[in-house]
Motif scaffolding. Structure first.
Motif, PDB file in Angstrom:
ATOM      1  N   PRO A 214      -4.722  -8.466 -15.492  1.00 54.16           N
ATOM      2  CA  PRO A 214      -3.842  -7.395 -15.030  1.00 54.16           C
ATOM      3  C   PRO A 214      -2.566  -7.222 -15.875  1.00 54.16           C
ATOM      4  O   PRO A 214      -1.873  -6.221 -15.745  1.00 54.16           O
ATOM      5  N   GLU A 215      -2.261  -8.208 -16.729  1.00 52.32           N
ATOM      6  CA  GLU A 215      -0.999  -8.170 -17.465  1.00 52.32           C
ATOM      7  C   GLU A 215      -1.166  -7.541 -18.843  1.00 52.32           C
ATOM      8  O   GLU A 215      -2.143  -7.798 -19.548  1.00 52.32           O
ATOM      9  N   ILE A 216      -0.206  -6.714 -19.199  1.00 53.78           N
ATOM     10  CA  ILE A 216      -0.112  -6.151 -20.542  1.00 53.78           C
ATOM     11  C   ILE A 216       1.285  -6.516 -21.046  1.00 53.78           C
ATOM     12  O   ILE A 216       2.282  -6.095 -20.457  1.00 53.78           O
ATOM     13  N   ALA A 217       1.346  -7.303 -22.105  1.00 53.84           N
ATOM     14  CA  ALA A 217       2.623  -7.866 -22.541  1.00 53.84           C
ATOM     15  C   ALA A 217       3.104  -7.230 -23.837  1.00 53.84           C
ATOM     16  O   ALA A 217       2.309  -6.929 -24.728  1.00 53.84           O
ATOM     17  N   PHE A 218       4.404  -7.026 -23.919  1.00 57.10           N
ATOM     18  CA  PHE A 218       5.037  -6.411 -25.080  1.00 57.10           C
ATOM     19  C   PHE A 218       6.279  -7.211 -25.467  1.00 57.10           C
ATOM     20  O   PHE A 218       6.925  -7.811 -24.609  1.00 57.10           O
ATOM     21  N   SER A 219       6.590  -7.176 -26.732  1.00 59.82           N
ATOM     22  CA  SER A 219       7.848  -7.745 -27.205  1.00 59.82           C
ATOM     23  C   SER A 219       8.602  -6.660 -27.944  1.00 59.82           C
ATOM     24  O   SER A 219       8.064  -6.049 -28.867  1.00 59.82           O
ATOM     25  N   THR A 220       9.828  -6.353 -27.516  1.00 61.24           N
ATOM     26  CA  THR A 220      10.578  -5.234 -28.053  1.00 61.24           C
ATOM     27  C   THR A 220      11.995  -5.637 -28.425  1.00 61.24           C
ATOM     28  O   THR A 220      12.506  -6.654 -27.959  1.00 61.24           O
ATOM     29  N   THR A 221      12.622  -4.836 -29.249  1.00 63.15           N
ATOM     30  CA  THR A 221      14.041  -4.979 -29.555  1.00 63.15           C
ATOM     31  C   THR A 221      14.706  -3.625 -29.343  1.00 63.15           C
ATOM     32  O   THR A 221      14.404  -2.673 -30.059  1.00 63.15           O
ATOM     33  N   ALA A 222      15.584  -3.535 -28.369  1.00 59.48           N
ATOM     34  CA  ALA A 222      16.338  -2.304 -28.145  1.00 59.48           C
ATOM     35  C   ALA A 222      17.518  -2.279 -29.105  1.00 59.48           C
ATOM     36  O   ALA A 222      18.197  -3.288 -29.276  1.00 59.48           O
ATOM     37  N   PRO A 223      17.806  -1.149 -29.728  1.00 58.36           N
ATOM     38  CA  PRO A 223      18.864  -1.089 -30.732  1.00 58.36           C
ATOM     39  C   PRO A 223      20.259  -1.019 -30.148  1.00 58.36           C
ATOM     40  O   PRO A 223      21.230  -1.330 -30.823  1.00 58.36           O
ATOM     41  N   SER A 224      20.384  -0.571 -28.899  1.00 57.02           N
ATOM     42  CA  SER A 224      21.710  -0.363 -28.335  1.00 57.02           C
ATOM     43  C   SER A 224      21.661  -0.582 -26.834  1.00 57.02           C
ATOM     44  O   SER A 224      20.610  -0.433 -26.197  1.00 57.02           O
ATOM     45  N   ALA A 225      22.804  -0.956 -26.269  1.00 59.38           N
ATOM     46  CA  ALA A 225      22.895  -1.065 -24.819  1.00 59.38           C
ATOM     47  C   ALA A 225      22.778   0.323 -24.201  1.00 59.38           C
ATOM     48  O   ALA A 225      23.216   1.312 -24.774  1.00 59.38           O
ATOM     49  N   GLY A 226      22.166   0.397 -23.034  1.00 58.90           N
ATOM     50  CA  GLY A 226      22.007   1.683 -22.375  1.00 58.90           C
ATOM     51  C   GLY A 226      20.642   1.799 -21.732  1.00 58.90           C
ATOM     52  O   GLY A 226      19.906   0.823 -21.598  1.00 58.90           O
ATOM     53  N   ASP A 227      20.306   3.026 -21.331  1.00 60.04           N
ATOM     54  CA  ASP A 227      19.094   3.269 -20.563  1.00 60.04           C
ATOM     55  C   ASP A 227      17.947   3.774 -21.435  1.00 60.04           C
ATOM     56  O   ASP A 227      18.163   4.540 -22.380  1.00 60.04           O
ATOM     57  N   TYR A 228      16.751   3.366 -21.073  1.00 55.85           N
ATOM     58  CA  TYR A 228      15.521   3.777 -21.738  1.00 55.85           C
ATOM     59  C   TYR A 228      14.501   4.136 -20.657  1.00 55.85           C
ATOM     60  O   TYR A 228      14.470   3.536 -19.584  1.00 55.85           O
ATOM     61  N   ARG A 229      13.673   5.113 -20.957  1.00 51.90           N
ATOM     62  CA  ARG A 229      12.584   5.473 -20.058  1.00 51.90           C
ATOM     63  C   ARG A 229      11.283   5.027 -20.700  1.00 51.90           C
ATOM     64  O   ARG A 229      11.003   5.342 -21.873  1.00 51.90           O
ATOM     65  N   LEU A 230      10.476   4.275 -19.953  1.00 54.87           N
ATOM     66  CA  LEU A 230       9.221   3.713 -20.448  1.00 54.87           C
ATOM     67  C   LEU A 230       8.054   4.373 -19.725  1.00 54.87           C
ATOM     68  O   LEU A 230       8.086   4.534 -18.505  1.00 54.87           O
ATOM     69  N   TYR A 231       7.016   4.716 -20.495  1.00 54.84           N
ATOM     70  CA  TYR A 231       5.821   5.365 -19.954  1.00 54.84           C
ATOM     71  C   TYR A 231       4.603   4.543 -20.379  1.00 54.84           C
ATOM     72  O   TYR A 231       4.261   4.479 -21.558  1.00 54.84           O
ATOM     73  N   LEU A 232       3.941   3.924 -19.409  1.00 53.25           N
ATOM     74  CA  LEU A 232       2.770   3.097 -19.684  1.00 53.25           C
ATOM     75  C   LEU A 232       1.500   3.858 -19.330  1.00 53.25           C
ATOM     76  O   LEU A 232       1.291   4.225 -18.167  1.00 53.25           O
ATOM     77  N   ASP A 233       0.642   4.088 -20.330  1.00 54.97           N
ATOM     78  CA  ASP A 233      -0.682   4.663 -20.107  1.00 54.97           C
ATOM     79  C   ASP A 233      -1.696   3.532 -19.995  1.00 54.97           C
ATOM     80  O   ASP A 233      -1.729   2.635 -20.848  1.00 54.97           O
ATOM     81  N   PHE A 234      -2.535   3.584 -18.961  1.00 57.20           N
ATOM     82  CA  PHE A 234      -3.638   2.633 -18.835  1.00 57.20           C
ATOM     83  C   PHE A 234      -4.833   3.357 -18.221  1.00 57.20           C
ATOM     84  O   PHE A 234      -4.691   4.372 -17.536  1.00 57.20           O
ATOM     85  N   LYS A 235      -6.035   2.820 -18.470  1.00 54.01           N
ATOM     86  CA  LYS A 235      -7.263   3.464 -18.007  1.00 54.01           C
ATOM     87  C   LYS A 235      -8.038   2.522 -17.100  1.00 54.01           C
ATOM     88  O   LYS A 235      -8.227   1.339 -17.414  1.00 54.01           O
TER      89      LYS A 235
END
Length: 320
Positions: A268-289
């Motif tokens: 059930p898990e989908i794992a990601f490693s990310t680096t955000a460039p700046s403090a603040g808000d981001y909107r994430l959209y996960l597509d799965f089938k």
């Protein structure tokens, strides 16, 4: 014990980094400007020439930071040409556009990336109304796809593609679209850990830290039971689009590994490693089938301050 996988820019397997935006909207022009120096004389400030440094002279200009994708309508000689006809909310349309190459002609030769030659993302500028579709390319270089803009307001369209034979690889171009009709603004949803979509529950673990590697794990369940039979969609078990609030800096990312490789679990898990460039808000959209249908779970994530960050571009939470 699960293995955290790193994700990269669309079509690559590297950890994602947005960079810092220098422009919003349809900025057109070259982006790879060479830095200039204050003097043409190589010996101007060399003590061996008997001169002393000129304290009033300008210092060499710093190289421009790499811009994230989707902030420009033209880059590396490629230009996104959106439709010129009016768009109206709620009306189905045959959405047509072109990508012009460096020669000014419609680009017709693309490299397939994640099973498609081009990925089109559409979202309203308040980060609502997300759509991820795959147009069809005509022999004349015109892309077309049935598309309905459900709500009025300013939208942003992103074309994510790889020109065939281009040594610099994939790029993302963005353009603004005006959709007419009755407009009702929407505030950016508050950050939450759980999203529901089509009877599925998706839970996000982990936090974004600006300027530092951050682990995010998205877990899919239905009726309280973990989903362990996710189906491949465009060659992966999960696709993540991230948009930065304010300027809509874009990144399309995928987990490493592939269905059927003997190592990548089908949920059930989908794992990601990310680096955000700046403090603040981001909107994430996960597509799965799952069970033949594609679903999209949406989250707001706030990147906390970390070392090496810059000021947040485009305003803070809800600032659209």
């Amino acid at each position: 014990m699960r293995t955290i996988t790193k994700v990269g820019a669309f079509g690559a397997g590297l950890t994602l980094t947005f960079g810092v935006a220098f422009g919003i909207g349809n900025a057109v022009g070259p982006v790879d400007t060479e830095p200039t120096t204050a003097h043409d004389d190589p010996g101007h400030d060399d003590p061996a020439h008997g001169d002393t440094p000129d304290e009033t002279a300008e210092a060499p200009a710093a190289p421009a930071a790499e811009q994230p994708g989707g902030l420009q309508i033209s880059e590396r000689g490629y230009t996104l040409v959106p439709p010129s006809e009016p768009l109206r909310a709620g009306e189905p349309t045959d959405f047509r556009f072109r990508i012009l190459g460096p020669d000014g002609e419609p680009l017709t030769d693309y490299e397939t990336s994640h099973e498609k030659d081009l990925h089109l993302i559409v979202v309203r500028r308040d980060l609502s109304g997300f759509q991820h579709v795959h147009p069809v390319l005509g022999a004349d270089g015109v892309w077309s796809v049935p598309l309905t803009f459900e709500t009025a307001g300013d939208h942003r369209v992103f074309a994510d593609f790889t020109p065939a034979g281009d040594p610099d690889g994939s790029l993302t171009l963005g353009a603004d679209l005006a959709v007419t009709g009755d407009y009702t603004p929407r505030a950016l949803p508050e950050p939450v850990r759980t999203a529901t979509v089509d009877g599925y529950t998706v839970t996000m673990a982990g936090d974004l830290t600006a300027g530092a590697d951050s682990e995010l794990t998205l877990s899919v369940s239905r009726d309280g039971e973990p989903v362990t039979d996710l189906e491949p969609y465009l060659g992966a078990y999960g696709h993540l689009v991230a948009l930065r609030a304010g300027d809509l800096a874009y990144l399309h990312v995928h987990p490493e590994g592939a269905p059927g490789d003997g190592e990548t679990p089908a949920g059930p898990e989908i794992a990601f490693s990310t680096t955000a460039p700046s403090a603040g808000d981001y909107r994430l959209y996960l597509d799965f089938k799952h069970e033949g249908e594609v679903h999209t779970a949406e989250f707001t994530a706030t990147a906390g301050a970390g070392d090496g960050t810059r000021e947040e571009p485009g305003g803070g939470h809800g600032g659209h």
